[in-house]
Design an enzyme around this catalytic site. Structure first.
Site, PDB file in Angstrom:
ATOM      1  N   THR A 147       0.870  -1.184   0.000  1.00 42.50           N
ATOM      2  CA  THR A 147       0.000   0.000   0.000  1.00 42.50           C
ATOM      3  C   THR A 147       0.899   1.224   0.000  1.00 42.50           C
ATOM      4  OG1 THR A 147      -1.437   1.463   1.275  1.00 42.50           O
ATOM      5  CG2 THR A 147      -0.350  -0.241   2.538  1.00 42.50           C
ATOM      6  N   ASP A 149       0.261   3.911   1.054  1.00 39.64           N
ATOM      7  CA  ASP A 149       0.064   4.651   2.308  1.00 39.64           C
ATOM      8  C   ASP A 149       1.040   4.198   3.404  1.00 39.64           C
ATOM      9  OD1 ASP A 149      -2.054   5.535   0.813  1.00 39.64           O
ATOM     10  OD2 ASP A 149      -3.590   5.145   2.317  1.00 39.64           O
TER      11      ASP A 149
END
Ligand code: F6P
Length: 369
Positions: A147, A149
């Site tokens: 991810t 993030d």
């Protein structure tokens, strides 16, 4: 006696650079003729198209449907995949266990009908949460973290993050020249729904003046004060990096629209425009906003993402050989290891404000040791 097992690999959630490399190294390691000689198990490797959705939609009795959703993988097919971003298998944000539309029965039946022995799921908290639920009911799963993030717990690194912060840094380098020429402020919106890692690391590596993260709600008055402080000095412009999930004190995140995905996530967007408009209104300084959006997930993987894709893919096959199921490959203290999926679901790795963020400067800390 040699036993044969079928590994199915899939990618779920938002795409990112590094996925194809991981699929390549799972395939190459599982099929490596030199290693196979030493094992008592041999493998077939197939890719499942479009993540969990593909495993729900497939009709195992229909060869056309199997052709549509299953890609047999071998060393020749995956040879060049590590150079390319995105996922050659496709992806989806499908939650088979969504109580409003539970398709888990179909998923489990299809896994059995297709003769899949092991699932390697490459994804973030949502995709790996599904892998954990399957493991709990007896399906052998291995997780690989990805991810941009970088908010998965249990691992210091998730695939895609390094490429994304390099993109943020490069785009800010580009914005600096035009910001300087026009003596403007630029507010740059990064992804990062709940965690501010992309904004913080992207902002720190590009030398942004102000960085706003979801973990510390911001005050518009404070931002304007910080900008006023620079007035009169030989500085003609300022760069502000804001995470899409950052909130103005006392307010909620800004939504792009009313859509909610299968895992209950809202669509964020617009905080950079809000901050930029408020700056113009409150200070009279000229300001522009830009949303980097999916550019951060695009293009070819960085060297770090290629290396970790390789090591994570190899480690996943080691885990299969060691029967370490229900676990996720992880990077911990710089070493590749694994952690139970149970420990990584339903929580996120957020920026520890007291350790990494300067709440006075709205920036990274100036003391490290
Ligand atoms: O995968 C995480 C993420 O990159 C978030 O940072 C962002 O909010 C979201 O995906 C965007 O999702 P989509 O690609 O579905 O627009």
């Amino acid at each position: 006696m040699m036993t044969k097992m079928k590994i199915a690999v899939l990618t779920g959630g938002g795409d990112c650079p590094g996925l194809n490399g991981t699929i390549k190294w799972v395939t190459k390691t599982a099929l490596d003729p030199k290693i196979v000689e030493k094992r008592s198990t041999s493998f077939d490797v197939v890719g499942i198209k479009e993540g969990w959705q593909g495993l729900i939609d497939i009709d195992p009795a229909d060869p056309k449907s199997c052709e549509r959703f299953i890609k047999p993988l071998d060393e020749e097919i995956v040879r060049t995949w590590d150079r390319y971003g995105g996922t050659n298998l496709g992806t989806s944000r499908t939650n088979p266990f969504n109580p409003k539309n539970d398709r888990s029965k179909k998923l489990i039946q299809n896994i059995k009908k297709l003769g899949i022995d092991i699932i390697v799921a490459i994804g973030g908290e949502d995709t790996l949460g599904v892998a954990y639920k399957l493991y709990k009911i007896g399906i052998k799963t291995v997780g690989i973290p990805k991810t941009i993030d970088n908010d998965l717990t249990g691992t210091e690194y998730s695939l895609g993050f390094d490429t994304a912060i390099n993109i943020i840094m490069e785009e800010i380098d580009r914005l600096r020249t035009t910001a300087g020429s026009h003596s403007r402020i630029f507010v740059v919106e990064t992804m990062g729904r709940h965690a501010g890692w992309l904004a913080l690391y992207g902002g720190e590596s590009s030398g942004a003046y102000i960085i706003l993260i979801p973990e510390h709600p911001f005050d518009m008055d404070k931002i304007c004060e910080l900008l006023q402080e620079r007035k009169g000095r030989e500085i003609h412009y300022s760069i502000i990096v804001v995470s899409e999930g950052a909130k103005h004190i006392g307010h909620q995140e800004i939504l792009k629209n009313n859509k909610i995905d299968d895992f209950g996530h809202v669509n964020l967007g617009g905080v950079a425009t809000f901050v930029s408009n408020e700056i113009e209104k409150r200070t009279g300084f000229e300001s522009r906003s830009i949303v980097l959006s999916h550019l951060q997930r695009g293009g070819t993987p960085s060297a770090r993402d290629r290396l970790l894709a390789r090591w994570f893919g190899i480690a996943a096959v080691d885990m299969i050989m060691n029967e370490d199921f229900g676990r996720m490959v992880s990077l911990s203290r710089g070493e590749i290891t694994s952690v139970p999926l149970k420990e990584i679901v339903n929580k996120l790795k957020l920026v520890e404000v007291s350790k990494y963020y300067d709440t006075e400067r709205y920036n990274g800390r100036r003391t490290i040791l």
